[in-house]
Design an enzyme around this catalytic site. Structure first.
Site, short mmCIF file in Angstrom:
data_model
loop_
_atom_site.label_atom_id
_atom_site.label_comp_id
_atom_site.label_asym_id
_atom_site.label_seq_id
_atom_site.Cartn_x
_atom_site.Cartn_y
_atom_site.Cartn_z
N ASP A 87 -33.62 38.08 18.01
CA ASP A 87 -34.20 39.38 18.35
C ASP A 87 -33.99 39.69 19.83
O ASP A 87 -33.88 38.78 20.65
CB ASP A 87 -35.70 39.37 18.00
CG ASP A 87 -36.28 40.78 17.99
OD1 ASP A 87 -35.51 41.75 17.83
OD2 ASP A 87 -37.51 40.91 18.14
N ASN A 142 -33.65 46.54 8.07
CA ASN A 142 -32.66 47.05 9.05
C ASN A 142 -31.82 48.20 8.48
O ASN A 142 -31.22 48.96 9.24
CB ASN A 142 -31.73 45.93 9.53
CG ASN A 142 -32.38 44.97 10.50
OD1 ASN A 142 -31.98 43.81 10.61
ND2 ASN A 142 -33.40 45.42 11.23
#
Ligand code: FPP
Length: 255
Positions: A28, A76
């Site tokens: 991330d 996503n």
């Protein structure tokens, strides 16, 4: 690899006899890294490929057997179209470019997730690389793509229910091991160490069943800045923890 620091003094602190067999990583911070550099988010993902390479190499070198990278979650797909397209293109290019290195280093590629939802070009490249690396045995690199733990658990429940309905399974046969055998990770041991970079301290729908007893390691470093050194530090910290699995500290110390 050019300009890569090897950190031998850190590497030497790792106890090779107590390595986690499986490390899973939530990569991330690509977007925030790009923003910090005044660039588009996609630049962060492109820069993250170097970290993927370094961490894969470091894990294989020290003897980790399974490395799972959360490359694209089910959620996503809700990102802006141009970011999704750029990520899918980046995946195709990276898999193509890295295939010779995977083979040279004896690394097998696998993937977990709802792979039917990937664009054809990404899926074909992925399957081709999985096939061309299937005999490799030093380490398995697992890309979680279009993956979410809730998706995986729902699929397992559906499969088990089908077997019960068909009469090939009775309800009392449903055990922890049976559920594990219906997950996408059925041939992969549970991760003992889960690392998340980028400063957030959440799990984001990743391997929820499999991390029941994993040690969690959160790093503030944005993924494109994550290097071998950071992985080594996380493993050293893991080895200093006492894993009790519900027992007392004294019981564990006696073993
Ligand atoms: C999370 O950062 C990262 C991703 C969603 C994608 C990760 C993909 C790569 C590193 C590229 C290629 C990977 C492989 C395995 C070939 P973010 O965008 O959520 O960052 P933010 O939280 O700062 O916005």
């Amino acid at each position: 690899m050019e300009n890569q620091e090897e950190w031998p003094e850190l590497k030497a602190q790792i106890d090779k006899l107590r390595l986690p067999k499986h490390i899973a990583i939530i990569m991330d911070g690509n977007g925030r890294w790009a923003q910090q550099h005044g660039m588009a988010r996609v630049f962060g993902h492109q820069s993250g490929v170097k970290s993927v390479r370094e961490v894969t190499e470091a894990a294989a070198e020290i003897g980790i057997k399974f490395l799972t990278l959360y490359a694209f979650s089910t959620e996503n797909w809700n990102r802006p179209d141009e970011e999704v397209t750029a990520l899918m293109t980046l995946l195709v290019k990276t898999i193509q470019a890295e295939l010779p290195t995977l083979n040279k280093n004896n690394i097998r590629l696998q993937s977990i997730g709802d792979l039917t939802t990937l664009p054809d070009a990404t899926r074909l490249e992925l399957f081709d690389a999985i096939d061309k690396t299937k005999e490799n045995s030093r380490m398995t690199l697992i890309l979680a793509l279009s993956y979410s733990a809730k998706w995986e658990i729902v699929e397992a429940i559906k499969n088990i229910s089908r077997k019960v309905t068909a009469g090939s399974l009775i309800i009392d046969d449903i055990t922890d091991e049976l559920v594990s055998s219906e997950l996408a990770t059925r041939d992969i041991p549970d991760p003992e160490l889960l690392i998340r970079t980028g400063g957030e301290t959440r799990i984001s729908n990743f391997l929820l069943w499999q991390i029941a007893y994993a040690e969690l390691s959160f790093s503030k470093i944005f993924w494109p800045d994550y290097r071998k050194k950071d992985l080594y530090e996380s493993i050293i910290d893991f080895q200093q923890r006492q894993r009790r699995f519900g027992k007392t500290g004294e019981q564990v110390a006696e073993i």
